[in-house]
Design a protein around this motif. Structure first.
Motif, short mmCIF file in Angstrom:
data_model
loop_
_atom_site.label_atom_id
_atom_site.label_comp_id
_atom_site.label_asym_id
_atom_site.label_seq_id
_atom_site.Cartn_x
_atom_site.Cartn_y
_atom_site.Cartn_z
N PRO A 117 17.82 2.25 -7.12
CA PRO A 117 17.02 1.72 -6.00
C PRO A 117 15.94 0.76 -6.50
CG PRO A 117 16.42 4.00 -6.47
CD PRO A 117 17.60 3.70 -7.33
N SER A 118 15.59 -0.20 -5.64
CA SER A 118 14.55 -1.16 -5.99
C SER A 118 13.30 -0.82 -5.15
CB SER A 118 15.04 -2.58 -5.69
OG SER A 118 14.06 -3.53 -6.04
N THR A 119 12.53 0.14 -5.67
CA THR A 119 11.42 0.68 -4.87
C THR A 119 10.05 0.15 -5.29
OG1 THR A 119 11.28 2.57 -6.35
CG2 THR A 119 12.67 2.83 -4.39
N GLN A 120 9.98 -0.49 -6.46
CA GLN A 120 8.68 -1.02 -6.92
C GLN A 120 8.47 -2.40 -6.33
OE1 GLN A 120 8.18 2.41 -8.33
NE2 GLN A 120 6.53 0.93 -8.66
N PRO A 121 7.36 -2.64 -5.62
CA PRO A 121 7.14 -3.96 -5.02
C PRO A 121 7.28 -5.08 -6.05
CG PRO A 121 5.50 -2.40 -4.24
CD PRO A 121 6.27 -1.70 -5.31
N ARG A 122 7.94 -6.16 -5.62
CA ARG A 122 8.14 -7.37 -6.43
C ARG A 122 8.84 -7.07 -7.75
NH1 ARG A 122 1.93 -8.57 -5.07
NH2 ARG A 122 2.21 -8.79 -2.83
N SER A 123 9.92 -6.32 -7.64
CA SER A 123 10.68 -5.96 -8.84
C SER A 123 11.30 -7.20 -9.48
CB SER A 123 11.80 -4.97 -8.48
OG SER A 123 11.26 -3.71 -8.19
N PRO A 124 11.48 -7.17 -10.81
CA PRO A 124 12.12 -8.31 -11.47
C PRO A 124 13.62 -8.32 -11.19
CG PRO A 124 11.70 -6.58 -13.07
CD PRO A 124 11.12 -6.11 -11.76
N VAL A 177 0.86 -1.20 0.00
CA VAL A 177 0.00 0.00 0.00
C VAL A 177 0.89 1.24 0.00
CG1 VAL A 177 -1.78 1.29 1.25
CG2 VAL A 177 -1.78 -1.23 1.33
N TRP A 178 0.60 2.19 -0.89
CA TRP A 178 1.31 3.48 -0.92
C TRP A 178 0.40 4.55 -0.33
CZ3 TRP A 178 5.57 6.12 -1.11
CH2 TRP A 178 5.58 7.46 -1.54
N SER A 179 0.92 5.29 0.63
CA SER A 179 0.15 6.39 1.23
C SER A 179 0.73 7.72 0.74
CB SER A 179 0.24 6.32 2.76
OG SER A 179 -0.19 7.54 3.31
N PRO A 180 0.00 8.43 -0.18
CA PRO A 180 0.51 9.71 -0.71
C PRO A 180 0.65 10.76 0.38
CG PRO A 180 -1.35 8.88 -2.03
CD PRO A 180 -1.31 8.06 -0.79
N GLU A 181 -0.26 10.73 1.40
CA GLU A 181 -0.18 11.74 2.48
C GLU A 181 1.11 11.57 3.28
OE1 GLU A 181 -2.94 9.46 2.45
OE2 GLU A 181 -3.82 10.79 0.93
N GLU A 182 1.35 10.35 3.73
CA GLU A 182 2.55 10.11 4.54
C GLU A 182 3.79 9.88 3.67
OE1 GLU A 182 1.93 6.89 7.22
OE2 GLU A 182 0.30 7.88 8.30
N ARG A 183 3.57 9.72 2.36
CA ARG A 183 4.65 9.38 1.44
C ARG A 183 5.43 8.17 1.95
NH1 ARG A 183 5.62 12.04 -2.38
NH2 ARG A 183 7.87 11.74 -2.46
N SER A 184 4.63 7.13 2.29
CA SER A 184 5.26 5.90 2.81
C SER A 184 4.69 4.69 2.08
CB SER A 184 5.04 5.78 4.31
OG SER A 184 3.70 5.45 4.58
N LEU A 185 5.53 3.68 1.97
CA LEU A 185 5.15 2.41 1.35
C LEU A 185 5.04 1.37 2.45
CD1 LEU A 185 4.76 0.67 -1.26
CD2 LEU A 185 7.23 0.30 -1.23
N PHE A 197 13.00 1.60 2.03
CA PHE A 197 12.29 2.01 0.82
C PHE A 197 13.06 1.63 -0.45
CE2 PHE A 197 11.15 5.17 -2.46
CZ PHE A 197 9.78 4.91 -2.54
N ASN A 198 14.39 1.82 -0.41
CA ASN A 198 15.20 1.55 -1.61
C ASN A 198 15.42 0.06 -1.87
OD1 ASN A 198 15.45 4.21 -2.32
ND2 ASN A 198 17.30 4.53 -1.10
N PRO A 231 12.18 9.06 0.27
CA PRO A 231 12.92 10.33 0.35
C PRO A 231 12.11 11.46 -0.31
CG PRO A 231 14.32 8.57 -0.51
CD PRO A 231 12.93 8.03 -0.46
N SER A 232 12.34 12.70 0.14
CA SER A 232 11.62 13.86 -0.41
C SER A 232 11.86 14.01 -1.91
CB SER A 232 12.08 15.15 0.28
OG SER A 232 11.95 14.99 1.66
N THR A 233 13.00 13.52 -2.38
CA THR A 233 13.35 13.66 -3.80
C THR A 233 12.45 12.80 -4.70
OG1 THR A 233 15.02 11.96 -3.39
CG2 THR A 233 15.78 14.25 -3.45
N VAL A 234 11.78 11.80 -4.11
CA VAL A 234 10.88 10.94 -4.90
C VAL A 234 9.55 11.68 -5.07
CG1 VAL A 234 9.63 8.74 -4.97
CG2 VAL A 234 11.96 8.82 -4.07
N SER A 235 9.27 12.14 -6.31
CA SER A 235 8.10 12.99 -6.52
C SER A 235 6.94 12.29 -7.22
CB SER A 235 8.51 14.23 -7.31
OG SER A 235 9.12 13.83 -8.53
N ASP A 236 7.23 11.36 -8.11
CA ASP A 236 6.15 10.80 -8.94
C ASP A 236 6.00 9.29 -8.72
OD1 ASP A 236 8.57 10.16 -9.96
OD2 ASP A 236 8.04 10.45 -12.07
#
Length: 660
Positions: A614-621, A8-16, A572-573, A30-35
């Motif tokens: 960084p490997s930030t997408q869940p279940r990355s290949p 689950v991604w929370s845009p308010e808390e910017r947490s995964l 996160f990374n 990190p704050s640098t992650v915008s999209d």
């Protein structure tokens, strides 16, 4: 089975938030992650790994697994890799068809084809959380115990035998010689140690017959080289003479008459005249007349302790290798001593297997996982050595092509990755579990299973500092990037922090970080050496101020700390390294390269995996690589990112991968 909870991604808390074994783990972006979008698929890294070198040999509990090939290579195995090693040219090739421990090896009469047998694979555990599919089903079936026959020149697999036929493991195999290798005999580790004969003469090999062999362990099986349809097996409390006729096996037990029956018959060989030779746990060598199940000659107490190996040489003599006495003795065709013998040094261990090498050279595999080469007139020198017990400790040198390993065998090795050799070795008083280099590269800290951690000087190999924290195993240990601190993660749930001085030779305790409710598994330092991140056995990610040992809880502070390393498997990374339905014990170790483009992981299924960082997408290949068996314990990039080193737990093997 219920589906695992989705990330689950929370845009308010910017947490995964990801779930491991039903437990939520929060990771702040990190704050640098915008999209960030949780739906965006992860990408494979452009780089791949290529197995370059294997350090180690399995001699402690396997036999008859070391041979010299016409290509000039030695063939042997460790973990799930069969190694073809040219000692003169210092080159290795690797057969990687297996997915778990190889237990036995046989060379075809043509000296080109090789058969290797393996244990039941760990993919069964992995398979439980894989979606069914034909490709996955095939991968799962190959985790059953089986025999692979392959070409030692091309390394191509020719046949896979016995998927679904063997139980637990294939423990010994042999090709027939009289008919040019058209048959193979195999024994598995089922309760009744089934012995089976396979026809290899057609395109699709098939099993001709199978019968119960013994309720006790079987240690060797051989086709008789000069007697048609004759097979000999031996093991605990027995030597058995089999006749293979009309597609069926008939057996006769060896009769000892006036001789004491040994507890174990440990090895077999064949004399030039067709007699069968056996070595046993009482130290005797017995000669069994050709075609008979009775003893025609004996050498009682040939060795002090068991006779672990017998080898008939090209000149018709016999070599015997002792377990307890570590001696190699030469006998002539009448079983009289020729006067030539040698004793293997205690550091190399008892003789496990003997084999004829190039020219007049003899190969010795030992129970301490060493391969020695030499002759009875000259001394034997090691051509391969490695650890002999569970291996977890791995660290790479900050500025040189070197790495250090330490394990439960109390041995510490410093290796050179370019010459692929040992720089030095040292034995500690305690089993070791973790290690790290000081940033200056002049000392190394080693965490032991006895709650102690010691610091070794790399130049003198002497211990310059010893400390004890708690009374449990030191799980992980890490110097800060500036070298002024060391963090020690213990199995007692605490991270102990010390100030370091004199280049990592003197220490004063700052305090301990208290807050984890399970044992510490991984530690990272921030780039400015101010903060520590730690993971624990119950999948927590906590952060601390090093100088005060106080926990950081403010997400604003936490999210923008720049970390000097990525050893923590939770963060996160590294969110993408966790497969669907993962148990938190599935990934044992991870390591980021110095360019910060790759993340390698060591998993519980014998695989080394390479992700984009960084490997930030869940279940990355990931690119996944086999070679280890059971759990891979550690991975680490060399200082220049040219190589990755991985260690196996129970397989005790070290694999060096080239990044290509």
């Amino acid at each position: 089975m219920s589906r695992s909870k989705e990330p689950v991604w929370s845009p308010e808390e910017r947490s995964l938030k990801i779930y491991l074994k039903g437990r939520a783990v929060n990771m702040y972006a990190p704050s640098t992650v915008s999209d960030y979008s949780i739906a965006k698929p992860g990408e494979l890294p452009a780089e791949k790994l290529q197995l370059e070198w294997v350090y180690g040999y399995r001699g402690r509990d396997c036999r008859s697994n070391l041979y010299y090939l016409p290509t000039g290579e030695l063939v042997y195995f460790t973990a799930a890799v069969v190694v073809l090693y040219n000692v003169e040219e210092q080159t290795q090739r690797h057969y990687l068809g297996h997915n778990d421990d190889v237990k036995c090896l046989a060379v075809h009469p043509d000296r080109i084809k090789i058969a290797t047998g393996q244990v039941a694979g760990h993919d069964r555990k992995e398979g439980r959380r894989k979606r069914a599919g034909s490709e996955k089903a095939e991968e799962l079936s190959e985790s059953l115990p089986h025999v692979r026959i392959w070409d030692s020149v091309s390394l191509h697999t020719l046949h896979v035998l016995g998927l679904g036929d063997f139980d637990r493991a294939v423990c010994c195999i042999s090709f027939s010689t009289l008919d040019g290798g058209h048959h193979l005999v195999a024994v598995d580790e089922a309760n009744e140690h089934a012995i089976s004969v396979w026809d290899l003469s057609r395109d699709r090999p098939h099993k001709i017959t199978e019968t119960k062999s013994s309720t006790e362990p079987v240690l060797a099986v051989e086709f008789h080289p000069s007697e048609k349809g004759s097979i000999v097996s031996c093991g605990k409390g027995q030597i058995t003479f089999w006749t293979f006729e009309g597609g069926a096996l008939a057996k006769k037990q060896g009769i000892y008459d006036k001789y004491d029956k040994p507890k174990y018959v440990l090895c077999l060989a064949f004399a030039a005249n067709g007699d069968v030779l056996s070595g046993d746990s009482n130290g005797n060598i017995f000669v069994w007349g050709k075609g008979s199940n009775r003893i025609t000659q004996s050498v009682v107490a040939a060795h002090d302790g068991g006779v672990f190996s017998l080898c008939t040489t090209k000149d018709g003599n016999l070599l015997s290798g002792g377990g307890k006495d570590r001696k190699v003795i030469e006998w002539d065709s009448t079983c009289s001593k020729t006067g030539r013998e040698t004793e293997v040094a205690e550091t190399y261990g008892p003789v496990r297997t003997l084999s004829q090498g190039k020219g007049g050279l003899v190969l010795i595999g030992t129970t301490k996982n060493r391969i020695l080469q030499g002759s009875l007139d000259l001394e034997f020198s090691p051509v391969m050595q490695g650890h002999i017990d569970e291996l977890w400790g791995l660290a790479t040198h900050p500025t040189q092509h070197q790495f250090l390993t330490c394990g439960s065998d109390r041995l510490v090795y410093l290796w050179d990755s370019q010459s692929r050799s040992i720089v030095w070795t040292k034995e500690l008083n305690d089993p070791a579990h973790s290690c790290c280099f000081h940033p200056e590269g002049s000392v190394v800290a080693i965490g032991t299973k006895a709650a102690r951690w010691v610091v070794l000087d790399l130049a003198t190999h002497e211990i310059v500092s010893v400390h004890t924290d708690g009374n449990e195993q030191i799980e992980c240990i890490q110097f800060s990037p500036d070298g002024n601190y060391i963090a020690v993660g213990s199995r007692d749930n605490y991270v102990y922090v010390y100030q370091a001085s004199e280049g990592g030779r003197k220490f004063s305790r700052v305090g301990r970080c208290s807050g984890h409710s399970s044992f510490i598994t991984h530690i990272d330092w921030s780039e400015d050496s101010q903060y520590i991140a730690s993971n624990s056995g119950d999948y927590e990610l906590l952060m601390w101020t090093a100088s005060t040992c106080k926990q950081l809880t403010n997400p604003t502070t936490i999210r923008d700390i720049k970390w000097a390393s990525q050893s923590c498997t939770l963060g996160f990374n590294a969110a993408g390294i966790w497969p669907e339905g993962a148990d938190g014990t599935d990934v044992n170790s991870c390591n980021r390269n110095h360019k910060e483009t790759l993340l390698a992981t060591a998993d519980d299924f014998g695989k080394v995996n390479l992700y984009q960082y960084p490997s930030t997408q869940p279940r990355s290949p990931a690119h996944s690589y086999r070679g280890h068996s059971s759990h891979v314990t550690s991975v680490c990039f060399l200082f220049d990112d040219s190589r990755l080193v991985s260690t196996g737990g129970n397989d005790s093997a070290i694999l060096q991968w080239q990044v290509v």
